[in-house]
Design a protein around this motif. Structure first.
Motif, PDB file in Angstrom:
ATOM      1  N   UNK A 139       0.825  -1.206   0.000  1.00 31.96           N
ATOM      2  CA  UNK A 139       0.000   0.000   0.000  1.00 31.96           C
ATOM      3  C   UNK A 139       0.860   1.256   0.000  1.00 31.96           C
ATOM      4  N   UNK A 140       1.931   1.243   0.786  1.00 31.41           N
ATOM      5  CA  UNK A 140       2.839   2.401   0.833  1.00 31.41           C
ATOM      6  C   UNK A 140       3.469   2.633  -0.539  1.00 31.41           C
ATOM      7  N   UNK A 141       3.841   1.544  -1.191  1.00 28.72           N
ATOM      8  CA  UNK A 141       4.462   1.668  -2.505  1.00 28.72           C
ATOM      9  C   UNK A 141       3.464   2.144  -3.553  1.00 28.72           C
ATOM     10  N   UNK A 142       2.228   1.674  -3.464  1.00 25.21           N
ATOM     11  CA  UNK A 142       1.226   2.016  -4.466  1.00 25.21           C
ATOM     12  C   UNK A 142       0.641   3.417  -4.260  1.00 25.21           C
ATOM     13  N   UNK A 143       0.433   3.815  -3.000  1.00 24.03           N
ATOM     14  CA  UNK A 143      -0.267   5.067  -2.724  1.00 24.03           C
ATOM     15  C   UNK A 143       0.653   6.206  -2.307  1.00 24.03           C
ATOM     16  N   UNK A 144       1.790   5.881  -1.702  1.00 27.20           N
ATOM     17  CA  UNK A 144       2.629   6.916  -1.122  1.00 27.20           C
ATOM     18  C   UNK A 144       2.146   7.246   0.282  1.00 27.20           C
ATOM     19  N   UNK A 145       3.033   7.793   1.098  1.00 33.07           N
ATOM     20  CA  UNK A 145       2.712   8.048   2.502  1.00 33.07           C
ATOM     21  C   UNK A 145       1.534   9.002   2.659  1.00 33.07           C
ATOM     22  N   UNK A 146       1.503  10.069   1.829  1.00 36.08           N
ATOM     23  CA  UNK A 146       0.455  11.072   2.002  1.00 36.08           C
ATOM     24  C   UNK A 146      -0.941  10.501   1.748  1.00 36.08           C
ATOM     25  N   UNK A 147      -1.075   9.689   0.690  1.00 43.51           N
ATOM     26  CA  UNK A 147      -2.381   9.093   0.385  1.00 43.51           C
ATOM     27  C   UNK A 147      -2.730   7.940   1.334  1.00 43.51           C
ATOM     28  N   UNK A 148      -1.707   7.234   1.817  1.00 39.79           N
ATOM     29  CA  UNK A 148      -1.956   6.160   2.763  1.00 39.79           C
ATOM     30  C   UNK A 148      -2.553   6.714   4.057  1.00 39.79           C
ATOM     31  N   UNK A 149      -2.044   7.857   4.518  1.00 42.69           N
ATOM     32  CA  UNK A 149      -2.577   8.453   5.728  1.00 42.69           C
ATOM     33  C   UNK A 149      -3.978   9.023   5.510  1.00 42.69           C
ATOM     34  N   UNK A 150      -4.277   9.500   4.294  1.00 41.01           N
ATOM     35  CA  UNK A 150      -5.649   9.922   3.988  1.00 41.01           C
ATOM     36  C   UNK A 150      -6.600   8.728   4.092  1.00 41.01           C
ATOM     37  N   UNK A 151      -6.164   7.580   3.549  1.00 40.54           N
ATOM     38  CA  UNK A 151      -6.976   6.367   3.624  1.00 40.54           C
ATOM     39  C   UNK A 151      -7.253   5.991   5.079  1.00 40.54           C
ATOM     40  N   UNK A 152      -6.208   6.004   5.896  1.00 40.56           N
ATOM     41  CA  UNK A 152      -6.399   5.680   7.308  1.00 40.56           C
ATOM     42  C   UNK A 152      -7.291   6.718   7.995  1.00 40.56           C
ATOM     43  N   UNK A 153      -7.180   7.984   7.595  1.00 34.13           N
ATOM     44  CA  UNK A 153      -8.028   9.035   8.167  1.00 34.13           C
ATOM     45  C   UNK A 153      -9.500   8.814   7.849  1.00 34.13           C
ATOM     46  N   UNK A 154      -9.788   8.400   6.619  1.00 32.87           N
ATOM     47  CA  UNK A 154     -11.173   8.110   6.236  1.00 32.87           C
ATOM     48  C   UNK A 154     -11.709   6.920   7.042  1.00 32.87           C
ATOM     49  N   UNK A 155     -10.874   5.904   7.213  1.00 30.00           N
ATOM     50  CA  UNK A 155     -11.287   4.749   8.026  1.00 30.00           C
ATOM     51  C   UNK A 155     -11.550   5.180   9.467  1.00 30.00           C
ATOM     52  N   UNK A 156     -10.730   6.108   9.975  1.00 32.17           N
ATOM     53  CA  UNK A 156     -10.937   6.613  11.334  1.00 32.17           C
ATOM     54  C   UNK A 156     -12.276   7.340  11.452  1.00 32.17           C
ATOM     55  N   UNK A 157     -12.671   8.096  10.419  1.00 32.67           N
ATOM     56  CA  UNK A 157     -13.973   8.771  10.429  1.00 32.67           C
ATOM     57  C   UNK A 157     -15.110   7.752  10.427  1.00 32.67           C
ATOM     58  N   UNK A 158     -14.945   6.680   9.647  1.00 30.47           N
ATOM     59  CA  UNK A 158     -15.956   5.617   9.640  1.00 30.47           C
ATOM     60  C   UNK A 158     -16.053   4.951  11.016  1.00 30.47           C
ATOM     61  N   UNK A 159     -14.908   4.765  11.653  1.00 28.29           N
ATOM     62  CA  UNK A 159     -14.921   4.161  12.988  1.00 28.29           C
ATOM     63  C   UNK A 159     -15.585   5.083  14.004  1.00 28.29           C
TER      64      UNK A 159
END
Length: 522
Positions: free
Chosen positions: A477-497
């Motif tokens: 995931x880090x290789x495919x998305x990059x750190x900035x987009x990976x943290x956005x993904x985790x942020x969206x999951x945090x909002x869902x949680x």
């Protein structure tokens, strides 16, 4: 899990105010209320008491039944901390002390994740046999597995033997993380249940810190990895001896009696003796006898029309399914909101901010571990005061904010390293006051007694399985998305949680386990 509605009920308790200097909690008033008539079949009355009485208990007698099960959590955390240093020592040509130090990526991965695989298998193994074994015996077996795993790993003459030791240790983790919250929640007074179950999470963090310190101390010793893993053995021995001396859970004994698994009289006598010992009272005292009798009548009445023992799939039916959705969702979001990934970037983030300690991975780990310890301590002190939901809502909101700030740092705020440091600390702090301790607390108290063993084993399995998925998916995931987009993904999951917590997670502060079951069934 329906118990007596009498005011003298063992488990229907609420917090009583006492002088801080007192060693005992004393009830303010003991009103006399007649036992209810269950012949009418009013299950609602059997689940919740009209007037809840405070319980008189000794802090000493409450802490001891907590301490030995909680050592299972400390040993889990210790493995996490010790492995970070042990892998460095194991791969060093000069310090390994072995001829097989040149490990491939796959072999190293097996060493690191061997205990995780064992924990996954242990969670599966305990699912059908948890109620047969009982909480106490499960923790004794866990201590034996910890002991064998630590010793075999420490004295391993080859990689294959080392991996066997890691697997056995992982089996101990799986059983301990299932049995410990069960035993603690079922034996402690309900007015301090949140504090004690959350305190188990603090011991996990303390174990991580202990592993870091031992790793830092032994990192330059030849064969230092053997010492790092071997130190777990005496702790496991202490845990096993302590659990051997503790009584079984009175709730489990009465459940077995209600299920017709033996002589009702014998199970009641054992439950009375267990309760007397757990509360620091004389053996077979009248108070314990009355509480056990009322509890058994209520339990038998509640499950009179059901099979003596539920099926393997009962967890997925009715209120049990609701409990599993809440517990499973919490431990799932605990892992997929990116905690391993955020901590992966801790070193580089601190380095960019000019912290010299970041050049030494073990010191950075200790710094982060100390902060985790402090924040978990805050959660432990406040969970029975503020409640579960407020801590979860505030903490998860902070997680989402910190993840979006970290994404912004990697995307366009690279010139402001203090933003990254503040975001990192915000993430760690918010996690340790929310998902860290509260998820396991909710898991231990949300399931009905009838399915609690199976439910918690599924929650533990969900936790370790999602942990494995996040661990293995991180690099691609880090290789495919990059750190900035990976943290956005985790942020969206945090909002869902956060949405999940607001909509589905109930408040359980101050409620007995029986009141929680009734609340969930409505």
């Amino acid at each position: 899990m329906a118990f007596s509605s009498s005011t003298r009920s063992l488990f229907n308790l609420k917090l009583t105010k006492t002088h801080s200097s007192s060693l005992h909690h004393q009830p303010k008033k003991k009103p006399v209320v007649e036992s209810p008539d269950y012949s009418s079949g009013d299950e609602a009355q059997s689940l919740i008491s009209e007037a809840t009485q405070q319980e008189d208990f000794s802090w000493v007698s409450a802490i001891i039944p907590f301490l030995f099960p909680a050592l299972g959590g400390l040993l889990f955390g210790y493995d996490i901390g010790a492995t970070s240093g042990a892998t460095i020592s194991l791969q060093s040509p000069e310090l390994s002390g072995t001829a097989w130090f040149n490990l491939s990526a796959v072999q190293l991965g097996l060493v690191v994740s061997g205990s995780l695989y064992g924990a996954l298998f242990g969670s599966l193994l305990v699912y059908p046999i948890a109620d047969f074994l009982g909480r106490r015996r499960e923790l004794i077996i866990s201590a034996v597995l910890y002991l064998l795993g630590g010793l075999i790993t420490a004295y391993a003459p080859s990689l294959s033997v080392l991996l066997v030791g890691r697997l056995l240790y992982g089996l101990g983790i799986g059983m301990a993380m299932h049995g410990a919250p069960l035993y603690i929640a079922e034996t402690c007074p309900s007015q301090i249940r949140g504090t004690l179950v959350s305190l188990k999470e603090l011991l996990i963090v303390l174990g991580i810190l202990l592993g870091y310190f031992v790793g830092s101390f032994e990192i330059n010793a030849i064969g230092g990895w053997r010492y790092m893993y071997g130190i777990s053995a005496p702790i496991a021995l202490l845990m096993g001896i302590g659990m051997w001396l503790l009584p079984p859970s009175p709730r489990w004994l009465l459940l077995r009696a209600a299920q017709g698994k033996g002589s009702v009289k014998e199970y009641k006598e054992k439950a009375i003796l267990a309760l007397s010992k757990l509360r620091g009272r004389p053996p077979g005292d009248r108070v314990s006898e009355k509480q056990v009798e009322e509890t058994y009548v209520s339990l038998k009445s509640a499950y009179a029309d059901q099979e003596s023992e539920g099926s393997l799939f009962e967890v997925f039916q009715g209120p049990n399914l609701k409990a599993f959705i809440i517990a499973g969702g919490l431990v799932l979001f605990q892992q997929i909101t990116g905690q391993p990934s955020v901590l992966y970037y801790a070193g580089p983030i601190l380095q960019t901010a000019g912290f010299s300690a970041a050049s030494d991975a073990t010191r950075v780990s200790v710094v982060i571990g100390l902060f985790k310890f402090v924040m978990t301590g805050i959660a432990v002190l406040k969970v029975d005061d503020l409640g579960r939901r407020p801590l979860l809502i505030v903490g998860v909101s902070g997680l989402a904010l910190s993840l979006f700030l970290l994404s912004a740092y990697f995307k366009f705020l690279g010139g402001f390293p203090l933003v990254a440091v503040a975001s990192l600390l915000l993430y760690v702090g918010c996690y340790q006051i929310s998902f860290g301790p509260i998820s396991w607390l909710m898991v231990s108290e949300i399931f009905p007694l009838r399915t609690r063993g199976k439910g918690i084993s599924l929650a533990v399995l969900t936790n370790f399985a999602s942990n494995a998925i996040v661990t293995f998916a991180f690099s691609p995931l880090k290789e495919a998305l990059g750190a900035e987009n990976l943290f956005i993904l985790f942020g969206v999951i945090a909002l869902l949680s956060l949405l999940f917590v607001v909509l589905l997670v109930p408040e359980t502060k101050g409620l007995s386990l029986e009141e929680i079951e009734s609340k969930l069934s409505k």
